[in-house]
Design a protein around this motif. Structure first.
Motif, PDB file in Angstrom:
ATOM      1  N   PRO A 162      48.880  31.244  12.774  1.00  0.00           N
ATOM      2  CA  PRO A 162      50.127  31.604  12.082  1.00  0.00           C
ATOM      3  C   PRO A 162      50.169  31.225  10.606  1.00  0.00           C
ATOM      4  O   PRO A 162      51.084  31.653   9.892  1.00  0.00           O
ATOM      5  CB  PRO A 162      51.189  30.828  12.877  1.00  0.00           C
ATOM      6  N   ARG A 163      49.188  30.475  10.109  1.00  0.00           N
ATOM      7  CA  ARG A 163      49.240  30.008   8.723  1.00  0.00           C
ATOM      8  C   ARG A 163      48.170  30.598   7.811  1.00  0.00           C
ATOM      9  O   ARG A 163      48.290  30.504   6.589  1.00  0.00           O
ATOM     10  CB  ARG A 163      49.130  28.471   8.690  1.00  0.00           C
ATOM     11  N   LEU A 190      49.908  30.028   4.512  1.00  0.00           N
ATOM     12  CA  LEU A 190      51.346  29.817   4.654  1.00  0.00           C
ATOM     13  C   LEU A 190      51.599  28.358   4.986  1.00  0.00           C
ATOM     14  O   LEU A 190      51.243  27.875   6.064  1.00  0.00           O
ATOM     15  CB  LEU A 190      51.907  30.725   5.759  1.00  0.00           C
ATOM     16  N   GLY A 191      52.179  27.643   4.035  1.00  0.00           N
ATOM     17  CA  GLY A 191      52.430  26.220   4.231  1.00  0.00           C
ATOM     18  C   GLY A 191      53.895  25.891   4.078  1.00  0.00           C
ATOM     19  O   GLY A 191      54.745  26.753   3.919  1.00  0.00           O
ATOM     20  N   ASN A 195      53.661  28.346  -0.151  1.00  0.00           N
ATOM     21  CA  ASN A 195      52.626  29.260   0.307  1.00  0.00           C
ATOM     22  C   ASN A 195      51.651  29.524  -0.838  1.00  0.00           C
ATOM     23  O   ASN A 195      52.066  29.639  -1.996  1.00  0.00           O
ATOM     24  CB  ASN A 195      53.227  30.585   0.775  1.00  0.00           C
ATOM     25  N   PHE A 196      50.364  29.647  -0.513  1.00  0.00           N
ATOM     26  CA  PHE A 196      49.345  29.869  -1.532  1.00  0.00           C
ATOM     27  C   PHE A 196      48.611  31.183  -1.261  1.00  0.00           C
ATOM     28  O   PHE A 196      48.490  31.611  -0.105  1.00  0.00           O
ATOM     29  CB  PHE A 196      48.331  28.721  -1.544  1.00  0.00           C
ATOM     30  N   LEU A 197      48.120  31.794  -2.332  1.00  0.00           N
ATOM     31  CA  LEU A 197      47.291  32.982  -2.203  1.00  0.00           C
ATOM     32  C   LEU A 197      46.191  32.934  -3.250  1.00  0.00           C
ATOM     33  O   LEU A 197      46.336  32.320  -4.305  1.00  0.00           O
ATOM     34  CB  LEU A 197      48.119  34.259  -2.362  1.00  0.00           C
ATOM     35  N   GLY A 227      47.834  32.121  -6.805  1.00  0.00           N
ATOM     36  CA  GLY A 227      49.281  32.103  -6.911  1.00  0.00           C
ATOM     37  C   GLY A 227      49.917  31.209  -5.869  1.00  0.00           C
ATOM     38  O   GLY A 227      49.256  30.736  -4.934  1.00  0.00           O
ATOM     39  N   ALA A 228      51.195  30.971  -6.031  1.00  0.00           N
ATOM     40  CA  ALA A 228      51.953  30.129  -5.095  1.00  0.00           C
ATOM     41  C   ALA A 228      53.377  30.636  -5.016  1.00  0.00           C
ATOM     42  O   ALA A 228      53.936  31.129  -6.006  1.00  0.00           O
ATOM     43  CB  ALA A 228      51.940  28.670  -5.539  1.00  0.00           C
ATOM     44  N   THR A 229      53.968  30.530  -3.828  1.00  0.00           N
ATOM     45  CA  THR A 229      55.353  30.918  -3.601  1.00  0.00           C
ATOM     46  C   THR A 229      56.097  29.752  -2.972  1.00  0.00           C
ATOM     47  O   THR A 229      55.621  29.147  -1.999  1.00  0.00           O
ATOM     48  CB  THR A 229      55.451  32.141  -2.666  1.00  0.00           C
ATOM     49  N   LYS A 230      57.252  29.436  -3.521  1.00  0.00           N
ATOM     50  CA  LYS A 230      58.083  28.356  -2.976  1.00  0.00           C
ATOM     51  C   LYS A 230      59.457  28.913  -2.617  1.00  0.00           C
ATOM     52  O   LYS A 230      60.092  29.609  -3.431  1.00  0.00           O
ATOM     53  CB  LYS A 230      58.248  27.223  -3.985  1.00  0.00           C
TER      54      LYS A 230
END
Length: 271
Positions: A162-163, A190-191, A195-197, A227-230
């Motif tokens: 799932p991550r 997915l953390g 989340n990182f890409l 990239g990163a998403t918060k």
């Protein structure tokens, strides 16, 4: 979890962009998302470039979505503005799940001495099997200034758990003067709470395909991005930062994109 998502803010096909999908919307809810983004880039021998976009996406239910967007971009002496429409429909067929999507980006620009038309349209399908393996088939048509042609793409993605999701794809132009033969790969982690890409691409490509409206023959491309998403709980949205490096036959470009997606959820009647 379904990883097949439709990107509705598209400055370039290869460069990473903010993507939205129906994944997070439960079957009993509709979901509206408003996205704002801004980017800046460097390009040798020029004053660089930048741009901004605004988009709206609506999930009618967990399987159906549609969106609209407007975007303006500048690079060197060229500038262009376009509007976008997109939609996606998902269905269970046997033990597999298929997501059919389409998108159109239509507008115009100016490269200094000449005005040009900007048109990029695409259609494709994701097939997901065993809840882990996804296969993507897509065709994308370009009509930008003097560059035109069709670019089919085959992609494979696998959800290890799932991550962690990994994906690879290959695109090869079959008409026009795109002269593109391109391989790309990407990983999403997915953390919590971030989340990182990261991804890469290499091959021969027309500048139009990566969002540079400069008339040049096909060139060798090497690209890498992170990239990163918060998720901002109090802001009811997601903040994403992506840094993208491109080497186009020795001409280096660095682009930084910052985007924010604001979620507006409307609970519907349970099915």
């Amino acid at each position: 979890m379904r990883f097949a998502r439709l990107a509705i803010v598209a400055a370039g096909w290869l460069a990473p962009c903010t993507a939205f999908g129906a994944d997070s919307a439960p079957a009993s809810a509709s979901d509206d998302r408003i996205a704002l983004s801004a980017n800046g880039s460097t390009l040798p021998g020029t004053n660089g470039g930048g741009g901004a976009s605004a988009a709206w996406l609506h999930n009618f239910d967990a399987d159906t979505l549609a969106g609209v967007a407007v975007e303006h971009q500048v690079i060197s002496i060229a500038h262009w503005t376009f509007g976008s429409l997109n939609g996606s429909l998902s269905r269970e067929i046997g033990d597999a799940r298929y997501s059919f999507y389409g998108e159109a980006h239509e507008g115009a620009g100016d490269d200094g001495p000449h005005a040009f038309k900007y048109s990029i349209v695409a259609a494709g399908v994701f097939g997901t099997y065993f809840h882990r393996l996804s296969v993507q088939l897509e065709d994308r048509q370009f009509e930008v200034e003097k560059t035109h042609g069709n670019l089919p793409k085959l992609g494979l993605s696998y959800s290890w758990n799932p991550r962690i999701l990994t994906a690879v794809s290959y695109a090869d132009s079959v008409s026009g003067n795109l002269g593109t033969h391109l391989t790309s790969a990407r990983i999403d982690i997915l953390g919590s709470p971030v989340n990182f890409l990261a991804g890469m691409a290499f091959g021969q490509v027309a500048p139009t395909v990566i969002g540079l409206e400069i008339v040049l023959p096909g060139k060798s491309l090497k690209e890498g991005y992170v990239g990163a998403t918060k998720t901002l709980a109090h802001g009811r949205g997601d903040l994403t930062l992506v840094v993208d490096y491109q080497d186009l036959s020795g001409s280096n470009r660095v682009a930084v994109t910052l985007s924010y997606v604001f979620h507006l959820r409307h609970e519907g009647r349970p099915k």
